[in-house]
Design an enzyme around this catalytic site. Structure first.
Site, PDB file in Angstrom:
ATOM      1  N   GLY A 297       0.788  -1.221   0.000  1.00  0.00           N
ATOM      2  CA  GLY A 297       0.000   0.000   0.000  1.00  0.00           C
ATOM      3  C   GLY A 297       0.822   1.274   0.000  1.00  0.00           C
TER       4      GLY A 297
ATOM      5  N   HIS B 225      -8.782  -9.198  -5.637  1.00  0.00           N
ATOM      6  CA  HIS B 225      -7.363  -9.513  -5.485  1.00  0.00           C
ATOM      7  C   HIS B 225      -7.271 -11.013  -5.198  1.00  0.00           C
ATOM      8  CE1 HIS B 225      -3.178  -8.215  -4.073  1.00  0.00           C
ATOM      9  NE2 HIS B 225      -3.210  -9.527  -3.950  1.00  0.00           N
TER      10      HIS B 225
ATOM     11  N   HIS C  21      -5.115  -0.291   0.652  1.00  0.00           N
ATOM     12  CA  HIS C  21      -4.441  -1.239  -0.234  1.00  0.00           C
ATOM     13  C   HIS C  21      -3.646  -2.288   0.537  1.00  0.00           C
ATOM     14  CE1 HIS C  21      -5.566   1.627  -3.323  1.00  0.00           C
ATOM     15  NE2 HIS C  21      -4.886   2.560  -2.707  1.00  0.00           N
TER      16      HIS C  21
ATOM     17  N   ARG D 113       8.673 -14.310  -1.609  1.00  0.00           N
ATOM     18  CA  ARG D 113       8.841 -14.642  -0.190  1.00  0.00           C
ATOM     19  C   ARG D 113       7.591 -15.372   0.279  1.00  0.00           C
ATOM     20  NH1 ARG D 113       5.085 -11.124   1.625  1.00  0.00           N
ATOM     21  NH2 ARG D 113       4.991  -9.048   0.699  1.00  0.00           N
TER      22      ARG D 113
END
Length: 674
Positions: A185, A228, A255, A312
């Site tokens: 974000g 998302h 976000h 990651r």
């Protein structure tokens, strides 16, 4: 909606692994990891330590000065101090982290998430130091480090991407300005008019440079109703790339994700297969190994577009573990040791939903909260960091505990609460109930917003999109202290019970003045409690139908008509926390006869938290309107707007960029327009 067991697994035939530059990679070297340093803090360090203990691997923690007594430090076999408090002086110092690994005898480094976890230079430095890097190759990290370069690579690999207009016009609106070198974000701005674009670009560049060391930003189309959706990847050095299911992470604020779940609900089987295939293609395109996540924006018409690849382990990895039964950290370690992955993905079973519990106030623009955490307790004894469904269906991943202090130095997340159940509705109900009945004594949290979101009809119908929290803000952020008057009475009775003699406190043989106590709620409202306890029972002003059933130092039971309400009471200095079926209430006991105090000047703006002033939005003498940003404070990895309380003139501005302020510091004064 997935129920029972859903087989999403496909056999992935091994292919020669290729590096990000297209050259074929040599097979990995087999090694044995004996001691792991986690170059991180909090719950992700504890999560990695749990798996290491199960595998017989020694653990090494690093810690800043504020984290000296943190749970992850106490649980590690060895801990190394990183002098200082700020991340730039501690967890972001690659040289100190590698020196710590050498000093503690660690032979491998796990980066966790955040901090240096996606820093290719750090990964290379770990390898150059002769240590095992528990992550993807530095070249793969570098390839995905810039979103603009990542999109170019993905487009070349045939993965759908959103085209970024070079010279945006009216037809391209709305737009999303994004930082090329980071996420979470930071450096993001939504632009709905072309007039907003120059300011949004400048603000995003400033924030991106400070957060990621690069001010490169770009624009892409903004899909307000987009979802998302991401795919969990795991790859080894022998060419096997597995898509371990998918997750929906659409519920976000600023976000940043707040509620995530696996599998992503309401997606057609063909779309799911295409998402998984695109994610695998993305990993193969850069010679990926280890754990990673391909993130996509899913449009309402079923089209999807590559957003980025997180090189990651993700914060939300627990939901994938709960529906697959896999230990993703164990797989990371196996790949780092040069091992083989299985050639087929396991089926997913049931549904898992994760809620991120933050020390923040959603009613005040998500303002972070700080202070001591006295108690964090969930019902049903959830198992910490388990990778499979527990008898209660609950899992808790947390980096804090009773006695911890929430500071301004780090992210405001207290814990991740995860619920697993055979069906999605059952998982949502279990998680909402667990959050409702949790005892959270300390800073304000987003708990009420989470429970309302999980119970919202649109969420239960899987009508999800990234603007969900904003769209439903009116019902998700209603005032939380409706029970405050009755809770204040319970607090007064519990306080009286602590000082009880042979006769109940307040009892008189003859009529007398009532007992009086004053409290302030977390929202700043004050209430006064007046009551007597006579031979006829409780007489409380404003509560004529209320009967005292039981009163003890830690428990009060009141009957209001036919309704009986039980309160669990805990006191920490002047602050009283009351937990009941009606919700949680925090009250601060006030002096009955307070000393006179100076009142704040009308129009004065005080710092709501400790932080650093990062930029100004107005100058002394400017005419301002209510809600107009006057300055921005940075605290807990986020920027917070300080806005004008009314229309008027900015008559005083006492701070500038770089100034560090404490709570209550006078920042500015706005003289109201007559």
């Amino acid at each position: 909606m997935p129920t029972g067991t859903t087989d999403q697994g496909d056999k992935h035939v091994q292919q020669p692994a290729t590096a990000a530059d297209g050259r074929e990679q040599a097979p990995p070297q087999r090694r044995t990891i004996r001691s792991v340093l986690v170059a991180n803090r909090g719950e992700i360090a504890r999560r990695v330590f749990r798996t290491c203990r199960e595998l017989g691997i020694a653990t090494v923690a690093v810690h800043s000065d504020p984290d000296g007594d943190a749970p992850h430090v106490r649980e590690a076999d060895t801990a190394v101090r990183l002098p200082g408090a700020a991340p730039a002086d501690t967890y972001l110092r690659a040289d100190l982290l590698i020196a710590a690994a050498r000093a503690a005898g660690a032979d491998a480094v796990h980066p966790g998430y955040g901090f240096l976890s996606e820093n290719a230079e750090f990964a290379q430095a770990v390898l150059d130091a002769g240590l095992t890097w528990i992550g993807p190759p530095p070249a793969a990290i570098a390839a995905m480090g810039s979103k603009t370069e990542a999109k170019r690579l993905m487009a070349a690999a045939g993965v759908p991407v959103l085209s970024a207009p070079e010279r945006p016009g009216e037809a391209d609106l709305p737009l999303l300005v994004k930082a090329a070198a980071g996420g979470g974000g930071r450096g993001m701005r939504i632009v709905r008019t072309l007039a907003e674009l120059p300011g949004a670009l400048a603000a995003a560049r400033t924030e991106a440079a400070k957060a990621f060391g690069s001010d490169e930003v770009f624009c892409e189309p903004y899909l307000p109703a987009g979802r998302h959706v991401e795919v969990q990847l795991m790859a080894d050095g022998y060419g096997t790339v597995l898509a371990l299911g998918d997750r929906d992470c659409s519920l976000q604020r600023r976000h940043q994700k707040v509620i995530e779940e696996a599998p992503a609900p309401g997606i057609a089987d063909t779309t799911r297969r295409d998402l998984h295939a695109a994610a695998v293609a993305a990993a193969r395109a850069i010679g990926y190994t280890g754990a990673g996540t391909a993130e996509f924006l899913l449009a309402p018409d079923g089209r999807f577009f590559f957003l980025e690849m997180n090189t990651r382990l993700q914060v939300e990895h627990p939901v994938t573990e709960c529906v697959t039964g896999l230990d993703l950290v164990a797989l990371q370690l196996a790949v780092a040791e040069g091992g083989h992955l299985p050639e087929q993905t396991p089926p997913t079973t049931g549904c898992a939903i994760e809620a991120r519990l933050y020390a923040e106030d959603p009613d005040q623009d998500w303002q972070p909260q700080t202070g001591p955490l006295h108690l964090i307790e969930l019902p049903g004894e959830p198992v910490e960091f388990t990778t499979r469904a527990t008898p209660t269906g609950l899992r808790l991943d947390s980096g804090v505990g009773a006695g911890s202090t929430v500071t301004v130095h780090y992210d405001a997340m207290l814990a991740k609460v995860i619920a697993w159940a055979p069906t999605r509705p059952a998982a949502a109900r279990l998680l909402a109930d667990a959050l409702t009945r949790a005892r959270l004594h300390g800073p304000r949290t987003n708990r009420d917003l989470l429970t309302r979101a999980l119970r919202h009809p649109a969420f239960l119908d899987a009508r999800l999109h990234t603007g969900f929290l904003d769209e439903h803000a009116a019902v998700l952020t209603v005032p939380a202290d409706k029970d405050a008057p009755l809770a204040a009475l319970a607090a007064a009775l519990a306080d009286a019970a602590t000082r009880r003699t042979e006769l109940p406190s307040g009892w008189r043989n003859l009529p007398s003045q009532p007992q009086v106590k004053r409290y302030r709620t977390a929202d700043g409202a004050e209430s006064e409690v007046r009551y007597r306890i006579t031979r006829d029972g409780l007489q409380a002003e404003g509560h004529p139908d209320t009967v005292l059933v039981e009163a003890a130092e830690d428990r009060v039971v009141l009957a209001v008509g036919a309704l009986r309400r039980s309160y669990r009471v805990a006191r920490y200095g002047p602050v009283v926390h009351l937990d009941s079926a009606a919700g949680a209430t925090a009250l601060t006991a006030l002096d009955r006869f307070p000393d006179p105090v100076l009142h704040t000047e009308p129009g004065a703006l005080l710092a709501p938290m400790p932080g650093t002033v990062v930029r100004l939005g107005a100058a002394v003498g400017d005419r301002v309107t209510a809600g107009q940003p006057l300055l921005w404070l940075e605290a807990m990895k986020m920027e917070h707007r300080i806005t004008a309380p009314t229309d008027g003139t900015l008559t005083d501005l006492l701070v500038g960029p770089g100034h560090q302020v404490e709570p209550g510091t006078l920042l500015a004064v706005v003289a109201e327009t007559a």
